[in-house]
Design a protein around this motif. Structure first.
Motif, PDB file in Angstrom:
ATOM      1  N   ALA A 136       0.846  -1.197   0.000  1.00 41.26           N
ATOM      2  CA  ALA A 136       0.000   0.000   0.000  1.00 41.26           C
ATOM      3  C   ALA A 136       0.883   1.249   0.000  1.00 41.26           C
ATOM      4  CB  ALA A 136      -0.903  -0.005   1.222  1.00 41.26           C
ATOM      5  N   PRO A 137       0.446   2.321  -0.636  1.00 36.44           N
ATOM      6  CA  PRO A 137       1.217   3.575  -0.600  1.00 36.44           C
ATOM      7  C   PRO A 137       1.526   3.981   0.837  1.00 36.44           C
ATOM      8  CG  PRO A 137      -0.593   3.743  -2.165  1.00 36.44           C
ATOM      9  CD  PRO A 137      -0.798   2.447  -1.428  1.00 36.44           C
ATOM     10  N   GLY A 138       2.743   4.430   1.055  1.00 38.03           N
ATOM     11  CA  GLY A 138       3.145   4.825   2.400  1.00 38.03           C
ATOM     12  C   GLY A 138       3.775   3.711   3.203  1.00 38.03           C
ATOM     13  N   SER A 139       3.807   2.489   2.647  1.00 34.24           N
ATOM     14  CA  SER A 139       4.429   1.363   3.355  1.00 34.24           C
ATOM     15  C   SER A 139       5.940   1.557   3.424  1.00 34.24           C
ATOM     16  CB  SER A 139       4.133   0.044   2.641  1.00 34.24           C
ATOM     17  OG  SER A 139       2.748  -0.223   2.611  1.00 34.24           O
ATOM     18  N   GLU A 140       6.547   0.880   4.382  1.00 33.84           N
ATOM     19  CA  GLU A 140       8.002   0.911   4.494  1.00 33.84           C
ATOM     20  C   GLU A 140       8.607  -0.375   3.942  1.00 33.84           C
ATOM     21  OE1 GLU A 140       8.972   1.776   8.598  1.00 33.84           O
ATOM     22  OE2 GLU A 140       9.154   3.912   8.077  1.00 33.84           O
ATOM     23  N   VAL A 141       9.857  -0.284   3.536  1.00 30.67           N
ATOM     24  CA  VAL A 141      10.597  -1.441   3.037  1.00 30.67           C
ATOM     25  C   VAL A 141      11.987  -1.444   3.656  1.00 30.67           C
ATOM     26  CG1 VAL A 141       9.384  -1.637   0.835  1.00 30.67           C
ATOM     27  CG2 VAL A 141      11.367  -0.104   1.033  1.00 30.67           C
TER      28      VAL A 141
END
Length: 267
Positions: A136-141
Protein backbone atom coordinates in the motif's frame (compact mmCIF):
# COMPACT_ATOMS: atom_id res chain seq x y z
CA UNK A 1 45.60 -32.21 -21.22
CA UNK A 2 44.85 -35.65 -22.66
CA UNK A 3 44.70 -36.02 -26.46
CA UNK A 4 41.23 -35.36 -27.89
CA UNK A 5 40.82 -38.93 -29.11
CA UNK A 6 41.58 -40.26 -25.64
CA UNK A 7 39.07 -37.87 -24.08
CA UNK A 8 36.39 -39.01 -26.48
CA UNK A 9 37.09 -42.66 -25.71
CA UNK A 10 36.97 -42.04 -21.97
CA UNK A 11 33.50 -40.47 -22.04
CA UNK A 12 30.63 -42.83 -21.39
CA UNK A 13 27.56 -42.30 -23.57
CA UNK A 14 24.35 -44.06 -24.49
CA UNK A 15 23.46 -44.77 -28.10
CA UNK A 16 20.85 -42.90 -30.08
CA UNK A 17 18.32 -45.76 -29.88
CA UNK A 18 18.45 -45.56 -26.07
CA UNK A 19 17.17 -41.95 -26.05
CA UNK A 20 13.83 -40.39 -26.97
CA UNK A 21 14.19 -39.12 -30.57
CA UNK A 22 12.91 -35.63 -29.73
CA UNK A 23 15.61 -35.09 -27.13
CA UNK A 24 18.71 -36.34 -28.96
CA UNK A 25 20.50 -33.02 -29.25
CA UNK A 26 19.64 -32.08 -25.67
CA UNK A 27 21.09 -35.38 -24.41
CA UNK A 28 24.25 -34.85 -26.43
CA UNK A 29 24.50 -31.30 -25.06
CA UNK A 30 23.93 -32.57 -21.51
CA UNK A 31 26.67 -35.20 -21.84
CA UNK A 32 29.12 -32.69 -23.29
CA UNK A 33 28.22 -30.09 -20.66
CA UNK A 34 28.99 -32.60 -17.91
CA UNK A 35 32.32 -33.46 -19.52
CA UNK A 36 33.24 -29.77 -19.92
CA UNK A 37 32.35 -28.79 -16.36
CA UNK A 38 34.23 -31.80 -14.97
CA UNK A 39 37.36 -30.65 -16.82
CA UNK A 40 37.60 -33.55 -19.28
CA UNK A 41 38.59 -31.22 -22.12
CA UNK A 42 40.66 -28.85 -19.99
CA UNK A 43 40.34 -25.08 -19.97
CA UNK A 44 40.59 -23.57 -23.47
CA UNK A 45 40.73 -27.10 -24.92
CA UNK A 46 39.09 -28.20 -28.15
CA UNK A 47 36.10 -30.46 -28.59
CA UNK A 48 36.29 -33.33 -31.08
CA UNK A 49 35.23 -32.51 -34.64
CA UNK A 50 31.52 -32.63 -35.54
CA UNK A 51 31.98 -35.83 -37.51
CA UNK A 52 33.73 -37.54 -34.60
CA UNK A 53 31.01 -36.47 -32.19
CA UNK A 54 28.28 -37.64 -34.56
CA UNK A 55 29.91 -41.06 -34.84
CA UNK A 56 30.53 -41.24 -31.09
CA UNK A 57 26.86 -40.56 -30.27
CA UNK A 58 25.34 -42.34 -33.26
CA UNK A 59 23.53 -39.21 -34.44
CA UNK A 60 23.60 -36.89 -37.44
CA UNK A 61 25.87 -33.87 -37.77
CA UNK A 62 22.75 -31.69 -37.62
CA UNK A 63 21.97 -33.08 -34.17
CA UNK A 64 25.55 -32.37 -33.06
CA UNK A 65 25.30 -28.79 -34.37
CA UNK A 66 22.09 -28.27 -32.37
CA UNK A 67 23.80 -29.58 -29.23
CA UNK A 68 26.81 -27.31 -29.78
CA UNK A 69 24.48 -24.34 -30.30
CA UNK A 70 23.04 -24.98 -26.82
CA UNK A 71 26.53 -25.09 -25.32
CA UNK A 72 27.46 -21.88 -27.13
CA UNK A 73 24.32 -20.18 -25.77
CA UNK A 74 25.34 -21.34 -22.28
CA UNK A 75 28.71 -19.68 -22.68
CA UNK A 76 30.56 -23.02 -22.44
CA UNK A 77 32.07 -23.14 -25.91
CA UNK A 78 32.87 -20.75 -28.73
CA UNK A 79 33.62 -21.12 -32.42
CA UNK A 80 36.71 -19.72 -34.11
CA UNK A 81 37.18 -19.57 -37.86
CA UNK A 82 39.17 -22.55 -39.11
CA UNK A 83 39.17 -24.42 -35.78
CA UNK A 84 36.95 -26.75 -33.80
CA UNK A 85 34.79 -25.54 -30.91
CA UNK A 86 36.90 -24.21 -28.05
CA UNK A 87 35.96 -24.69 -24.40
CA UNK A 88 35.63 -21.46 -22.44
CA UNK A 89 36.94 -21.53 -18.89
CA UNK A 90 35.74 -18.22 -17.47
CA UNK A 91 32.05 -17.74 -16.85
CA UNK A 92 30.01 -19.95 -14.52
CA UNK A 93 26.68 -20.85 -16.10
CA UNK A 94 23.47 -20.29 -14.17
CA UNK A 95 20.30 -21.77 -15.61
CA UNK A 96 16.85 -20.24 -15.15
CA UNK A 97 15.27 -23.69 -15.51
CA UNK A 98 15.40 -23.91 -11.73
CA UNK A 99 15.35 -21.26 -9.01
CA UNK A 100 18.59 -21.42 -7.02
CA UNK A 101 19.92 -19.00 -4.44
CA UNK A 102 23.37 -17.55 -5.13
CA UNK A 103 24.77 -19.71 -2.30
CA UNK A 104 23.23 -22.94 -3.61
CA UNK A 105 24.26 -22.17 -7.18
CA UNK A 106 27.86 -21.33 -6.19
CA UNK A 107 28.26 -24.53 -4.21
CA UNK A 108 26.82 -26.58 -7.07
CA UNK A 109 29.65 -25.17 -9.22
CA UNK A 110 32.30 -26.12 -6.66
CA UNK A 111 32.82 -22.51 -5.58
CA UNK A 112 32.83 -21.15 -2.02
CA UNK A 113 30.14 -18.44 -1.73
CA UNK A 114 30.60 -15.38 0.44
CA UNK A 115 28.67 -12.27 1.32
CA UNK A 116 29.06 -9.02 3.19
CA UNK A 117 26.20 -6.69 4.05
CA UNK A 118 27.28 -3.14 3.29
CA UNK A 119 24.06 -1.53 4.51
CA UNK A 120 20.49 -2.34 5.48
CA UNK A 121 18.09 0.56 5.91
CA UNK A 122 14.38 0.84 6.58
CA UNK A 123 12.64 3.65 4.72
CA UNK A 124 9.38 4.55 2.97
CA UNK A 125 8.87 2.68 -0.27
CA UNK A 126 8.73 4.63 -3.52
CA UNK A 127 5.98 4.10 -6.09
CA UNK A 128 7.90 1.48 -8.09
CA UNK A 129 8.72 -0.54 -4.96
CA UNK A 130 5.11 -0.47 -3.82
CA UNK A 131 4.03 -1.72 -7.24
CA UNK A 132 6.62 -4.51 -7.43
CA UNK A 133 6.03 -5.74 -3.87
CA UNK A 134 2.27 -5.07 -3.92
CA UNK A 135 2.42 -2.76 -0.93
CA UNK A 136 0.00 0.00 0.00
CA UNK A 137 1.22 3.57 -0.60
CA UNK A 138 3.14 4.83 2.40
CA UNK A 139 4.43 1.36 3.35
CA UNK A 140 8.00 0.91 4.49
CA UNK A 141 10.60 -1.44 3.04
CA UNK A 142 14.04 -2.73 3.96
CA UNK A 143 16.75 -2.01 1.37
CA UNK A 144 19.91 -4.14 1.46
CA UNK A 145 23.22 -3.49 -0.28
CA UNK A 146 25.40 -6.60 -0.32
CA UNK A 147 28.66 -7.69 -1.92
CA UNK A 148 28.81 -11.33 -3.08
CA UNK A 149 32.00 -13.30 -3.67
CA UNK A 150 33.02 -16.60 -5.24
CA UNK A 151 35.97 -18.24 -3.49
CA UNK A 152 36.95 -14.88 -2.05
CA UNK A 153 36.73 -12.91 -5.31
CA UNK A 154 34.11 -10.12 -5.62
CA UNK A 155 31.76 -10.90 -8.51
CA UNK A 156 28.42 -9.26 -7.82
CA UNK A 157 26.65 -6.44 -5.99
CA UNK A 158 23.16 -7.19 -4.70
CA UNK A 159 20.56 -4.50 -4.14
CA UNK A 160 17.46 -6.08 -2.61
CA UNK A 161 14.21 -4.48 -1.50
CA UNK A 162 12.28 -6.53 1.07
CA UNK A 163 8.75 -6.09 2.39
CA UNK A 164 8.73 -5.45 6.17
CA UNK A 165 7.93 -9.03 7.23
CA UNK A 166 11.01 -10.30 5.34
CA UNK A 167 13.30 -7.37 6.06
CA UNK A 168 12.74 -7.69 9.82
CA UNK A 169 14.15 -11.22 9.63
CA UNK A 170 17.11 -10.22 7.45
CA UNK A 171 17.97 -7.52 10.01
CA UNK A 172 18.63 -10.29 12.55
CA UNK A 173 21.47 -11.78 10.48
CA UNK A 174 25.15 -10.92 11.00
CA UNK A 175 26.71 -8.79 8.21
CA UNK A 176 28.86 -11.68 6.96
CA UNK A 177 26.07 -14.26 6.78
CA UNK A 178 26.70 -16.40 3.70
CA UNK A 179 23.06 -17.26 2.96
CA UNK A 180 19.96 -15.23 3.67
CA UNK A 181 17.71 -17.60 1.75
CA UNK A 182 18.39 -20.60 3.99
CA UNK A 183 17.71 -18.53 7.13
CA UNK A 184 14.48 -17.15 5.69
CA UNK A 185 13.35 -20.62 4.66
CA UNK A 186 13.77 -21.78 8.25
CA UNK A 187 11.39 -18.97 9.24
CA UNK A 188 8.73 -19.89 6.69
CA UNK A 189 9.71 -17.48 3.90
CA UNK A 190 9.90 -19.54 0.70
CA UNK A 191 11.26 -18.38 -2.67
CA UNK A 192 9.36 -20.40 -5.29
CA UNK A 193 8.83 -18.30 -8.44
CA UNK A 194 10.74 -15.46 -10.07
CA UNK A 195 10.57 -13.12 -13.05
CA UNK A 196 13.97 -12.15 -14.48
CA UNK A 197 15.07 -9.27 -16.69
CA UNK A 198 18.68 -9.20 -17.93
CA UNK A 199 20.52 -6.27 -19.49
CA UNK A 200 23.80 -4.37 -19.33
CA UNK A 201 24.36 -1.20 -17.31
CA UNK A 202 27.29 1.07 -16.53
CA UNK A 203 28.93 0.67 -13.11
CA UNK A 204 28.21 3.56 -10.77
CA UNK A 205 30.61 4.81 -8.10
CA UNK A 206 29.28 2.33 -5.54
CA UNK A 207 29.66 -0.62 -7.94
CA UNK A 208 33.20 0.46 -8.81
CA UNK A 209 34.21 0.69 -5.15
CA UNK A 210 32.83 -2.72 -4.22
CA UNK A 211 33.80 -4.67 -7.34
CA UNK A 212 37.13 -3.00 -8.02
CA UNK A 213 36.16 -1.96 -11.54
CA UNK A 214 36.15 1.41 -13.26
CA UNK A 215 33.13 3.67 -12.99
CA UNK A 216 31.19 3.43 -16.24
CA UNK A 217 32.46 -0.05 -17.13
CA UNK A 218 29.74 -2.50 -18.29
CA UNK A 219 28.11 -4.82 -15.77
CA UNK A 220 25.62 -7.62 -16.42
CA UNK A 221 22.43 -6.77 -14.55
CA UNK A 222 19.74 -9.23 -13.48
CA UNK A 223 16.55 -7.74 -12.10
CA UNK A 224 14.33 -10.23 -10.31
CA UNK A 225 11.04 -10.26 -8.46
CA UNK A 226 10.53 -13.39 -6.39
CA UNK A 227 7.28 -14.65 -4.93
CA UNK A 228 6.28 -17.29 -2.38
CA UNK A 229 3.89 -20.24 -2.99
CA UNK A 230 0.87 -17.93 -2.61
CA UNK A 231 2.18 -15.53 -5.24
CA UNK A 232 3.06 -12.86 -2.66
CA UNK A 233 6.30 -10.94 -3.49
CA UNK A 234 9.12 -11.56 -1.01
CA UNK A 235 11.90 -9.57 -2.70
CA UNK A 236 12.63 -7.23 -5.55
CA UNK A 237 16.31 -7.31 -6.40
CA UNK A 238 18.91 -6.03 -8.79
CA UNK A 239 22.17 -7.97 -9.10
CA UNK A 240 25.14 -6.52 -10.99
CA UNK A 241 27.85 -8.96 -12.11
CA UNK A 242 31.36 -8.30 -13.37
CA UNK A 243 31.74 -9.41 -17.01
CA UNK A 244 33.13 -12.92 -17.45
CA UNK A 245 32.06 -14.13 -14.00
CA UNK A 246 28.65 -15.58 -14.89
CA UNK A 247 26.59 -16.60 -17.92
CA UNK A 248 22.86 -17.28 -17.88
CA UNK A 249 21.12 -20.04 -19.84
CA UNK A 250 17.43 -19.90 -20.74
CA UNK A 251 15.36 -22.70 -22.29
CA UNK A 252 12.44 -21.72 -24.51
CA UNK A 253 9.72 -23.75 -26.15
CA UNK A 254 6.68 -23.00 -28.29
CA UNK A 255 4.51 -24.39 -25.50
CA UNK A 256 5.76 -22.03 -22.80
CA UNK A 257 8.31 -19.35 -23.56
CA UNK A 258 9.96 -17.63 -20.61
CA UNK A 259 11.97 -15.15 -22.71
CA UNK A 260 10.57 -11.79 -23.77
CA UNK A 261 12.22 -8.82 -25.40
CA UNK A 262 11.57 -5.28 -24.33
CA UNK A 263 12.68 -1.86 -25.48
CA UNK A 264 15.73 -0.55 -23.65
CA UNK A 265 14.89 1.07 -20.34
CA UNK A 266 16.75 4.05 -18.90
CA UNK A 267 18.60 3.07 -15.73
Amino acid sequence: MAPETDVAQDLEHTTAVDRPSGALYRQVASDLREAITSGSFGESGRLPAEGALAEQYGVSRGTVRQALALLRADGLVTSRRGTRRVVLGGARVQSFSELLSFTHWARSMGEEPGGRMESLVRRPADAAECEQLRLAPGSEVYVALRLRTLSGTPVMVERIVYPPRVGELVAQLPPDAVSHTEFLREHGILFTDADHTIDVVAANAEDARLLGCRRGSPLLRERRRTTDPTGTPVEWSQDRYLPGTVAFSIHNSLAASALSRHAREVD
